[in-house]
Design a protein around this motif. Structure first.
Motif, mmCIF file in Angstrom:
data_model
loop_
_atom_site.group_PDB
_atom_site.id
_atom_site.type_symbol
_atom_site.label_atom_id
_atom_site.label_comp_id
_atom_site.label_asym_id
_atom_site.label_seq_id
_atom_site.Cartn_x
_atom_site.Cartn_y
_atom_site.Cartn_z
ATOM 1 N N TRP A 1 0.831 -1.199 0.000
ATOM 2 C CA TRP A 1 0.000 0.000 0.000
ATOM 3 C C TRP A 1 0.870 1.256 0.000
ATOM 4 C CZ3 TRP A 1 -4.830 -0.272 -1.292
ATOM 5 C CH2 TRP A 1 -5.529 -1.464 -1.084
ATOM 6 N N VAL B 1 -3.466 3.796 -3.819
ATOM 7 C CA VAL B 1 -4.779 3.886 -3.183
ATOM 8 C C VAL B 1 -5.808 4.496 -4.126
ATOM 9 C CG1 VAL B 1 -6.078 5.024 -1.343
ATOM 10 C CG2 VAL B 1 -3.899 3.924 -0.826
ATOM 11 N N ARG C 1 -6.982 4.549 2.403
ATOM 12 C CA ARG C 1 -6.134 5.753 2.410
ATOM 13 C C ARG C 1 -5.193 5.744 3.607
ATOM 14 N NH1 ARG C 1 -10.919 8.268 0.279
ATOM 15 N NH2 ARG C 1 -11.638 8.737 2.390
ATOM 16 N N GLY D 1 -2.423 3.516 2.865
ATOM 17 C CA GLY D 1 -1.509 4.135 1.915
ATOM 18 C C GLY D 1 -0.520 5.076 2.575
#
Length: 232
Positions: free
Chosen positions: A105, A110, A154, A157
């Motif tokens: 990630w 993302v 997110r 990420g």
């Protein structure tokens, strides 16, 4: 006595996703499943959910079932949650098998993963899938579930929970499986992250893409069983 085996579902799914696998493995193991918060009718907290919360739910489930330790299979997001939980409490995990788990990630990855996580966009582009999700996860509203999922991604990420450094400390026997055609998890990334784990095996499943229903169920059951039976 059968060894305990916990099966963990992927994002936007529920424990129902794992019924065929649970049926196949139930003859040999004491199989357990549950739906993460916000999924499959489970309540969604006001703050949504995070990967840390999902990992905490795994450990809480083991506590609730009075399982001192268990073997775990996690599909996609479920595999990530299993490994995060194992980093916190490795003694609770006898082995872990992941399938189609995305490890790498980063903020730039993302955006692609979250581009469809909008209820109106989903209803316009894939109305049948949107209707399925609304039925599967009721009473959680679809916009709330998608927003919580996008927030989770997110956060991964910007703050990945699995890193080369912490995975190198994990003593749990781990089997990393990925489909040859899985563009979500990615073969190269899966192989790289498996290499960080000190007790990992890695296998590419030929001619297989990311969705769980695309994986040969007999092959998957055999791979999980092999990991369990060869764990110390």
């Amino acid at each position: 006595m059968k060894q305990p085996l916990l099966l963990l579902h992927g994002a936007l799914a529920s424990a129902a996703q794992l019924k065929p696998l649970a049926r196949d493995l139930g003859a040999h193991y004491a199989v357990h499943t549950f739906s993460f918060g916000g999924h499959g009718g489970q309540p969604l907290g006001a703050a949504g959910f995070s990967m840390d919360q999902l990992a905490a739910e795994v450990l809480a489930f083991l506590d609730a079932r009075e399982l001192a330790a268990a073997h775990v299979f996690g599909y996609s997001m479920g595999g990530y949650a299993a490994l995060v939980a194992a980093l916190q409490a490795p003694a609770r995990f006898r082995s872990i098998t992941t399938l189609g788990t995305k490890f790498d990630w980063a903020p730039e990855t993302v955006a692609a993963e979250t581009s469809l996580l909008d209820a109106e966009t989903m209803r316009a582009k894939v109305p049948g899938f949107a209707a399925h999700l609304e039925q599967l996860h009721a009473p959680t509203p679809l916009p709330d579930l998608l927003a919580a999922t996008a927030s989770l991604l997110r956060n991964l990420g910007s703050h990945p929970r699995l890193t080369p450094e912490n995975l190198a400390t994990l003593p749990v026997p781990t089997q990393v499986l990925v489909g040859e055609l899985d563009t979500t998890a990615g073969v190269d990334a899966s192989r790289r992250f498996a290499g960080y784990l000190p007790r990992a095996t890695f296998e590419v499943i030929q001619n297989t893409s990311h969705p769980l229903e695309k994986v040969n169920p007999d092959l998957l059951a055999r791979r999980i069983s092999h990991c369990i039976e060869t764990a110390p």
